[in-house]
Structure formats: structure tokens, C-alpha cells
Motif scaffolding. Structure first.
Motif, PDB file in Angstrom:
ATOM      1  N   THR A   3       0.847  -1.179   0.000  1.00  0.00           N
ATOM      2  CA  THR A   3       0.000   0.000   0.000  1.00  0.00           C
ATOM      3  C   THR A   3       0.890   1.239   0.000  1.00  0.00           C
ATOM      4  N   TYR A   4       0.726   2.060  -1.027  1.00  0.00           N
ATOM      5  CA  TYR A   4       1.486   3.296  -1.173  1.00  0.00           C
ATOM      6  C   TYR A   4       0.569   4.486  -0.955  1.00  0.00           C
ATOM      7  N   VAL A   5       1.106   5.536  -0.352  1.00  0.00           N
ATOM      8  CA  VAL A   5       0.430   6.826  -0.317  1.00  0.00           C
ATOM      9  C   VAL A   5       1.118   7.674  -1.375  1.00  0.00           C
ATOM     10  N   ILE A   6       0.324   8.179  -2.307  1.00  0.00           N
ATOM     11  CA  ILE A   6       0.838   8.913  -3.455  1.00  0.00           C
ATOM     12  C   ILE A   6       0.266  10.325  -3.448  1.00  0.00           C
ATOM     13  N   SER A   7       1.107  11.312  -3.727  1.00  0.00           N
ATOM     14  CA  SER A   7       0.658  12.699  -3.883  1.00  0.00           C
ATOM     15  C   SER A   7       0.702  13.058  -5.355  1.00  0.00           C
ATOM     16  N   VAL A   8      -0.387  13.660  -5.821  1.00  0.00           N
ATOM     17  CA  VAL A   8      -0.480  14.124  -7.199  1.00  0.00           C
ATOM     18  C   VAL A   8      -0.813  15.612  -7.155  1.00  0.00           C
ATOM     19  N   PRO A   9       0.111  16.478  -7.580  1.00  0.00           N
ATOM     20  CA  PRO A   9      -0.163  17.921  -7.569  1.00  0.00           C
ATOM     21  C   PRO A   9      -0.931  18.340  -8.823  1.00  0.00           C
ATOM     22  N   GLY A  10      -1.603  19.455  -8.707  1.00  0.00           N
ATOM     23  CA  GLY A  10      -2.324  19.996  -9.857  1.00  0.00           C
ATOM     24  C   GLY A  10      -2.673  21.448  -9.633  1.00  0.00           C
ATOM     25  N   THR A  11      -3.329  22.034 -10.643  1.00  0.00           N
ATOM     26  CA  THR A  11      -3.757  23.431 -10.572  1.00  0.00           C
ATOM     27  C   THR A  11      -5.138  23.560 -11.192  1.00  0.00           C
ATOM     28  N   ASP A  22     -15.903  19.770  -3.278  1.00  0.00           N
ATOM     29  CA  ASP A  22     -16.550  18.770  -2.430  1.00  0.00           C
ATOM     30  C   ASP A  22     -16.871  17.509  -3.232  1.00  0.00           C
ATOM     31  N   GLU A  23     -17.372  17.681  -4.459  1.00  0.00           N
ATOM     32  CA  GLU A  23     -17.673  16.539  -5.324  1.00  0.00           C
ATOM     33  C   GLU A  23     -16.391  15.769  -5.651  1.00  0.00           C
ATOM     34  N   LEU A  24     -15.308  16.494  -5.884  1.00  0.00           N
ATOM     35  CA  LEU A  24     -14.032  15.854  -6.178  1.00  0.00           C
ATOM     36  C   LEU A  24     -13.554  15.033  -4.980  1.00  0.00           C
ATOM     37  N   ALA A  25     -13.639  15.599  -3.798  1.00  0.00           N
ATOM     38  CA  ALA A  25     -13.229  14.867  -2.591  1.00  0.00           C
ATOM     39  C   ALA A  25     -14.059  13.598  -2.432  1.00  0.00           C
ATOM     40  N   ARG A  26     -15.356  13.665  -2.714  1.00  0.00           N
ATOM     41  CA  ARG A  26     -16.210  12.472  -2.635  1.00  0.00           C
ATOM     42  C   ARG A  26     -15.804  11.442  -3.689  1.00  0.00           C
ATOM     43  N   ALA A  27     -15.470  11.902  -4.889  1.00  0.00           N
ATOM     44  CA  ALA A  27     -15.066  10.983  -5.961  1.00  0.00           C
ATOM     45  C   ALA A  27     -13.751  10.276  -5.625  1.00  0.00           C
ATOM     46  N   LEU A  28     -12.913  10.934  -4.840  1.00  0.00           N
ATOM     47  CA  LEU A  28     -11.622  10.365  -4.458  1.00  0.00           C
ATOM     48  C   LEU A  28     -11.698   9.495  -3.209  1.00  0.00           C
ATOM     49  N   ARG A  29     -12.798   9.541  -2.499  1.00  0.00           N
ATOM     50  CA  ARG A  29     -12.914   8.897  -1.191  1.00  0.00           C
ATOM     51  C   ARG A  29     -12.504   7.424  -1.148  1.00  0.00           C
ATOM     52  N   PRO A  30     -12.794   6.610  -2.168  1.00  0.00           N
ATOM     53  CA  PRO A  30     -12.371   5.196  -2.061  1.00  0.00           C
ATOM     54  C   PRO A  30     -10.858   5.021  -1.898  1.00  0.00           C
ATOM     55  N   ALA A  31     -10.073   5.994  -2.318  1.00  0.00           N
ATOM     56  CA  ALA A  31      -8.613   5.900  -2.198  1.00  0.00           C
ATOM     57  C   ALA A  31      -8.073   6.840  -1.121  1.00  0.00           C
ATOM     58  N   ASP A  32      -8.930   7.252  -0.187  1.00  0.00           N
ATOM     59  CA  ASP A  32      -8.570   8.192   0.868  1.00  0.00           C
ATOM     60  C   ASP A  32      -7.440   7.640   1.734  1.00  0.00           C
ATOM     61  N   PRO A  33      -6.371   8.421   1.948  1.00  0.00           N
ATOM     62  CA  PRO A  33      -5.251   7.928   2.756  1.00  0.00           C
ATOM     63  C   PRO A  33      -5.598   7.710   4.224  1.00  0.00           C
ATOM     64  N   PHE A  55      -3.381  22.471  -6.015  1.00  0.00           N
ATOM     65  CA  PHE A  55      -3.952  21.474  -5.116  1.00  0.00           C
ATOM     66  C   PHE A  55      -3.067  20.237  -5.094  1.00  0.00           C
ATOM     67  N   THR A  56      -3.301  19.420  -4.077  1.00  0.00           N
ATOM     68  CA  THR A  56      -2.639  18.126  -3.971  1.00  0.00           C
ATOM     69  C   THR A  56      -3.692  17.079  -3.663  1.00  0.00           C
ATOM     70  N   VAL A  57      -3.681  16.020  -4.447  1.00  0.00           N
ATOM     71  CA  VAL A  57      -4.518  14.858  -4.210  1.00  0.00           C
ATOM     72  C   VAL A  57      -3.617  13.810  -3.581  1.00  0.00           C
ATOM     73  N   ARG A  58      -4.054  13.252  -2.446  1.00  0.00           N
ATOM     74  CA  ARG A  58      -3.294  12.190  -1.789  1.00  0.00           C
ATOM     75  C   ARG A  58      -4.153  10.930  -1.788  1.00  0.00           C
ATOM     76  N   LEU A  59      -3.594   9.873  -2.356  1.00  0.00           N
ATOM     77  CA  LEU A  59      -4.347   8.634  -2.533  1.00  0.00           C
ATOM     78  C   LEU A  59      -3.570   7.446  -2.009  1.00  0.00           C
ATOM     79  N   LEU A  76      -6.273   7.450 -11.227  1.00  0.00           N
ATOM     80  CA  LEU A  76      -7.412   7.666 -10.324  1.00  0.00           C
ATOM     81  C   LEU A  76      -7.732   9.149 -10.170  1.00  0.00           C
ATOM     82  N   ALA A  77      -6.703   9.976 -10.025  1.00  0.00           N
ATOM     83  CA  ALA A  77      -6.919  11.419  -9.880  1.00  0.00           C
ATOM     84  C   ALA A  77      -7.561  11.985 -11.142  1.00  0.00           C
ATOM     85  N   ARG A  78      -7.040  11.620 -12.301  1.00  0.00           N
ATOM     86  CA  ARG A  78      -7.599  12.113 -13.566  1.00  0.00           C
ATOM     87  C   ARG A  78      -9.040  11.660 -13.726  1.00  0.00           C
TER      88      ARG A  78
END
Length: 106
Positions: A3-11, A22-33, A55-59, A76-78
Motif C-alpha cells: 500500500t502506497y500513499v501517493i501525492s499528485v499535484p495539480g492546478t 466537495d464533489e471531487l473529494a467524494r469521488a476520491l474517497r475510495p482511495a482516501d489515505p 492542489f494536492t490529491v493524496r491517494l 485515479l486522480a484524472r
């Protein structure tokens, strides 16, 4: 598999208001760290947005290697961004980076 924790930066280059975020955070929830010990200990949020719209997405990702985990996290982030209506132009992503490895070993 590890199990890896990965950070994906974006703008966010366009309008990505509170509702979209909020919708994005919900869409990412299955991979929540927070589902890992590391995520709980470090208090890692799945989505962090800065004042300048970066922003940073952490999965969390199960993978056989770091590069495989980075590719999967980027995918997953895309996918989550696309789900909330943000394409590559509205929310370009930077390279994914392994920021932690969750292990059951003490």
C-alpha cells in the motif's frame, strides 16, 4: 502488493468552486489515505487546495512497485477530475510521487 500513499499535484485553471471541490473529494474517497495507518498518523487529507488554486490529491494505491503506484494514482486522480467535469485544461496534473509506504511492520 504494497500500500502506497501517493501525492499528485495539480492546478485549477478555471472555476472550481466549493461545490466542485466537495464533489471531487467524494469521488476520491475510495482511495482516501485516512484508510491507512500512515494517513491517520500524518492526518493526510485526500484533497488539499491552496489559496493560489494549486492542489494536492493524496491517494492510497495497492501496487507491486512505486512506479506502478504512481501511474495508478495519476489515473485515479484524472478519473475523479473527469467525473466532476474537469478536463486536462481545467485541472492539469503534475507528476505523481510516492510520499509514504504503509506497512504492517512495526
Amino acid at each position: 502488493m504494497t500500500t502506497y500513499v501517493i501525492s499528485v499535484p495539480g492546478t485549477f485553471t478555471g472555476t472550481a468552486g466549493p461545490r466542485t471541490r466537495d464533489e471531487l473529494a467524494r469521488a476520491l474517497r475510495p482511495a482516501d489515505p485516512h484508510r491507512t495507518r500512515l494517513g491517520d498518523e500524518e492526518d493526510l487529507d485526500v484533497l488539499t487546495v491552496n489559496d493560489d488554486d494549486t492542489f494536492t490529491v493524496r491517494l492510497t494505491v495497492e501496487a507491486g512497485s512505486g512506479p506502478e503506484a504512481e501511474r495508478e494514482a495519476h489515473r485515479l486522480a484524472r478519473s475523479a477530475l473527469t467525473t466532476v467535469g474537469l478536463d486536462d485544461g481545467a485541472a492539469p496534473l503534475g507528476p505523481a510521487v510516492v510520499t509514504g509506504i504503509d506497512s504492517d511492520e512495526s
